[in-house]
Design an enzyme around this catalytic site. Structure first.
Site, PDB file in Angstrom:
ATOM      1  N   ASP A  20      -4.278   0.841  -2.653  1.00 18.75           N
ATOM      2  CA  ASP A  20      -3.173   1.238  -2.223  1.00 18.75           C
ATOM      3  C   ASP A  20      -1.742   0.160  -2.564  1.00 18.75           C
ATOM      4  O   ASP A  20      -1.718  -0.483  -1.691  1.00 18.75           O
ATOM      5  CB  ASP A  20      -3.376   1.672  -0.788  1.00 18.75           C
ATOM      6  CG  ASP A  20      -2.071   1.978   0.031  1.00 18.75           C
ATOM      7  OD1 ASP A  20      -1.344   2.671  -0.664  1.00 18.75           O
ATOM      8  OD2 ASP A  20      -2.149   2.080   1.236  1.00 18.75           O
TER       9      ASP A  20
ATOM     10  N   GLU B  36       7.273   1.207   0.350  1.00 23.97           N
ATOM     11  CA  GLU B  36       6.704   2.332   0.984  1.00 23.97           C
ATOM     12  C   GLU B  36       5.988   2.137   2.353  1.00 23.97           C
ATOM     13  O   GLU B  36       6.036   2.910   3.309  1.00 23.97           O
ATOM     14  CB  GLU B  36       5.694   2.880  -0.241  1.00 23.97           C
ATOM     15  CG  GLU B  36       5.196   4.393   0.358  1.00 23.97           C
ATOM     16  CD  GLU B  36       4.036   4.218   1.374  1.00 23.97           C
ATOM     17  OE1 GLU B  36       3.460   5.425   1.817  1.00 23.97           O
ATOM     18  OE2 GLU B  36       3.138   3.460   1.232  1.00 23.97           O
ATOM     19  N   GLU B  37       5.275   1.032   2.184  1.00 21.84           N
ATOM     20  CA  GLU B  37       4.321   0.694   3.607  1.00 21.84           C
ATOM     21  C   GLU B  37       5.129   0.310   4.808  1.00 21.84           C
ATOM     22  O   GLU B  37       4.712   0.682   5.891  1.00 21.84           O
ATOM     23  CB  GLU B  37       3.442  -0.421   3.237  1.00 21.84           C
ATOM     24  CG  GLU B  37       2.500  -0.432   2.069  1.00 21.84           C
ATOM     25  CD  GLU B  37       1.474   0.488   2.477  1.00 21.84           C
ATOM     26  OE1 GLU B  37       1.162   1.282   3.365  1.00 21.84           O
ATOM     27  OE2 GLU B  37       0.520   0.950   1.551  1.00 21.84           O
TER      28      GLU B  37
ATOM     29  N   HIS C 234       3.573   2.556  -5.383  1.00 18.79           N
ATOM     30  CA  HIS C 234       4.364   1.699  -4.938  1.00 18.79           C
ATOM     31  C   HIS C 234       3.429   0.344  -5.206  1.00 18.79           C
ATOM     32  O   HIS C 234       2.317   0.377  -5.108  1.00 18.79           O
ATOM     33  CB  HIS C 234       4.647   2.075  -3.518  1.00 18.79           C
ATOM     34  CG  HIS C 234       3.507   2.217  -2.725  1.00 18.79           C
ATOM     35  ND1 HIS C 234       2.612   0.992  -2.295  1.00 18.79           N
ATOM     36  CD2 HIS C 234       2.674   3.056  -2.144  1.00 18.79           C
ATOM     37  CE1 HIS C 234       1.837   1.321  -1.419  1.00 18.79           C
ATOM     38  NE2 HIS C 234       1.785   2.681  -1.489  1.00 18.79           N
TER      39      HIS C 234
ATOM     40  N   HIS D 102      -5.427  -0.398   4.014  1.00 17.78           N
ATOM     41  CA  HIS D 102      -4.728  -1.084   5.022  1.00 17.78           C
ATOM     42  C   HIS D 102      -5.684  -2.037   6.068  1.00 17.78           C
ATOM     43  O   HIS D 102      -5.191  -2.289   7.013  1.00 17.78           O
ATOM     44  CB  HIS D 102      -4.301   0.047   6.075  1.00 17.78           C
ATOM     45  CG  HIS D 102      -3.165   1.045   5.365  1.00 17.78           C
ATOM     46  ND1 HIS D 102      -2.247   1.562   6.310  1.00 17.78           N
ATOM     47  CD2 HIS D 102      -2.712   1.134   4.225  1.00 17.78           C
ATOM     48  CE1 HIS D 102      -1.557   2.074   5.382  1.00 17.78           C
ATOM     49  NE2 HIS D 102      -1.772   1.870   4.048  1.00 17.78           N
TER      50      HIS D 102
ATOM     51  N   ASP E 114       4.705  -2.382  -3.519  1.00 19.17           N
ATOM     52  CA  ASP E 114       4.482  -3.121  -2.041  1.00 19.17           C
ATOM     53  C   ASP E 114       3.031  -2.781  -1.158  1.00 19.17           C
ATOM     54  O   ASP E 114       2.553  -2.021  -1.666  1.00 19.17           O
ATOM     55  CB  ASP E 114       5.528  -2.965  -1.189  1.00 19.17           C
ATOM     56  CG  ASP E 114       5.609  -1.590  -0.471  1.00 19.17           C
ATOM     57  OD1 ASP E 114       5.406  -0.470  -1.382  1.00 19.17           O
ATOM     58  OD2 ASP E 114       5.521  -1.322   0.547  1.00 19.17           O
TER      59      ASP E 114
END
Length: 457
Positions: free
Chosen positions: A127, A160-161, A94, A427, A96
């Protein structure tokens, strides 16, 4: 394992491609592609999607398309046909990313790839924009060394996030689009840098917004406090009811005693990875692996209430919170949501009016680790990580698309690998990727595609 010239050529090709990979990752990280359009405009995500689409076209993909998914974001799709009769492998990542959070906590700008202490720092570096680059590296290495032995479908998700389910719903409406024999989800990570790991389970997730109301408006705490019901106090009581004395999650009717069989997570290693302050106890019971991979976990993500600065001496009439519940494999996320809602309502004190709104939900996932694809991956990792055997680990996070793909294509073999090992700090501020992991996992994926094609010949 004796040296294999073909394997060595794959490794040498990827090593030579690493400078280009760094440049491409820097370009991709520069896009502020946070799929929360209240914080970041959609125009910040669209160029990232176009970058991925252009990269696929450059690599010879056909049918490249920007898919407008129902949640208002775009996923990027491409098809690279392989030899006649070859199996089809879907590669997922992903583009995003999470918001940068406190930009003051970043040592370097979050959307500028920066090398420091042997790692590349930037939001999305691990990520999962790094996952996009990992897939591209593997395919390029194969093209330069005899060709790609499988048909490849590539999908890069745009939300996705946020967990808003756009790609899941799109795939359900177009079930032929992502149909494949094997699926490599490039959104996980090794248990440790240098320890090859496949993620075999994922916890699911449900997210609720809880609003508590007790009064028509705020009241003077001196005049009414002590008898007037405090909405913030009621909310705190409810949130506290979701944890036992040791911090274990306690949702009425939801089992919390499951155990994890397999790779274990030493407590001292976990404390270091989580950066737990000296003297602060860990919460829960059982092994660390039990707690983070096999059992439910509730987290209060945020509370709306007056900030300390500027607060007045008032009894609060209304308060709300956002709650996340991680759902372990073997449980049903929809049922867990019902239990969480019922628990909140049952534990709301003083007859306060409570409302819950579901924000997102994803089912847990458990892979079949006895499939030919897992043997192909194990053999690939043994070459890419000399002297190491492939390990199986769980992941506490959720990738809702896994369950959608599993339901749509029950015969497909799903594997989860990626760049989000603990040092990556995904994150969080100062997210980073290890270039060694990017190189070795790209070798792994290239060799996996060769091994998998041979297993199906």
């Amino acid at each position: 394992m004796s040296p294999n010239p073909a394997h060595e050529r794959i490794a040498e090709t990827i090593a030579a491609l690493m400078p280009k990979a760094k440049q491409e990752l820097a370009a991709l990280v520069a896009y502020r592609s946070v799929a929360d359009f209240e914080q970041f405009p959609k125009s910040e995500s669209e160029p990232a999607a176009n970058w991925v689409a252009d990269a696929l076209r450059t690599e010879g993909f056909t049918d490249v398309a920007l898919l407008d998914t129902p949640d208002g974001t775009q996923s990027v799709y491409g098809l690279l046909p392989g030899p006649e009769g070859a199996p089809t492998v879907l590669l997922y990542a992903h583009y995003d990313v999470q918001p940068p959070l406190d930009e003051q906590a970043w040592l370097t700008p979050p959307f500028e790839l920066t090398e420091r202490d042997g790692r590349w720092f930037g939001r999305g570096s691990a990520d999962c924009k790094g996952g996009v680059i990992m897939h591209l590296l593997a395919l390029r290495a194969l093209k330069e060394n005899g060709g790609i032995p499988v048909s490849v479908k590539f999908i890069a998700e745009g939300s996705e996030e946020q967990g808003t389910g756009g790609l899941e719903r799109y795939a359900e409406a177009h079930p032929e689009l992502l149909a494949s024999d094997a699926i490599v989800i490039g959104d996980s990570g090794n248990f440790r840098v240098g320890l090859p790991t496949v993620t075999s389970t994922l916890r699911g997730m449900t997210m609720l917004r809880v609003e508590m109301d007790t009064l028509q408006g705020n009241l003077h705490s001196g005049q009414f406090g002590g008898a007037a019901p405090d909405a913030l106090g009621a909310l705190i009581r409810v949130l506290d009811s979701l944890r036992a004395e040791d911090g274990s999650t306690t949702v009425d009717g939801l089992a919390g005693d499951q155990t994890w069989e397999g790779l274990q997570y030493p407590e001292d290693a976990f404390r270091g990875d989580a950066k737990v302050l000296d003297g602060v106890e860990l919460i829960g019971s059982g092994t660390i692996a039990d707690r983070i991979w096999a059992r439910p976990a509730v987290t209060v993500l945020g509370i709306d209430c007056p900030p300390v600065v500027g607060a007045t001496p008032s009894v609060q009439s209304s308060a709300r919170a956002l709650i996340s519940l991680r759902v372990p494999p073997g449980a049903d996320a929809a049922e867990a949501t019902k239990l969480l809602r019922a628990h909140i309502e049952a534990h709301t004190p003083w007859g306060a009016q409570v409302r819950t709104e579901q924000i997102g939900q994803g089912q847990p996932f458990r892979a079949d680790v006895n499939s030919p694809a897992y043997q192909a991956m194990s053999d690939a990792m043994a070459v890419a990580y000399p002297g190491q055997e492939m390990q199986y680990a769980g992941q506490g996070g959720s990738i809702p698309l896994c369950n959608t793909l599993d339901a749509l294509y029950p015969d497909a073999e799903i594997l989860l690998i990626g760049l989000s090992e603990p040092e990556a700090q995904i994150h969080a501020p100062n997210e980073s990727v290890s270039p060694d992991e990017l190189r070795q996992l790209s070798i792994t994926e290239a060799l996996f595609l060769q091994n998998y094609a041979a297993s199906k010949a």
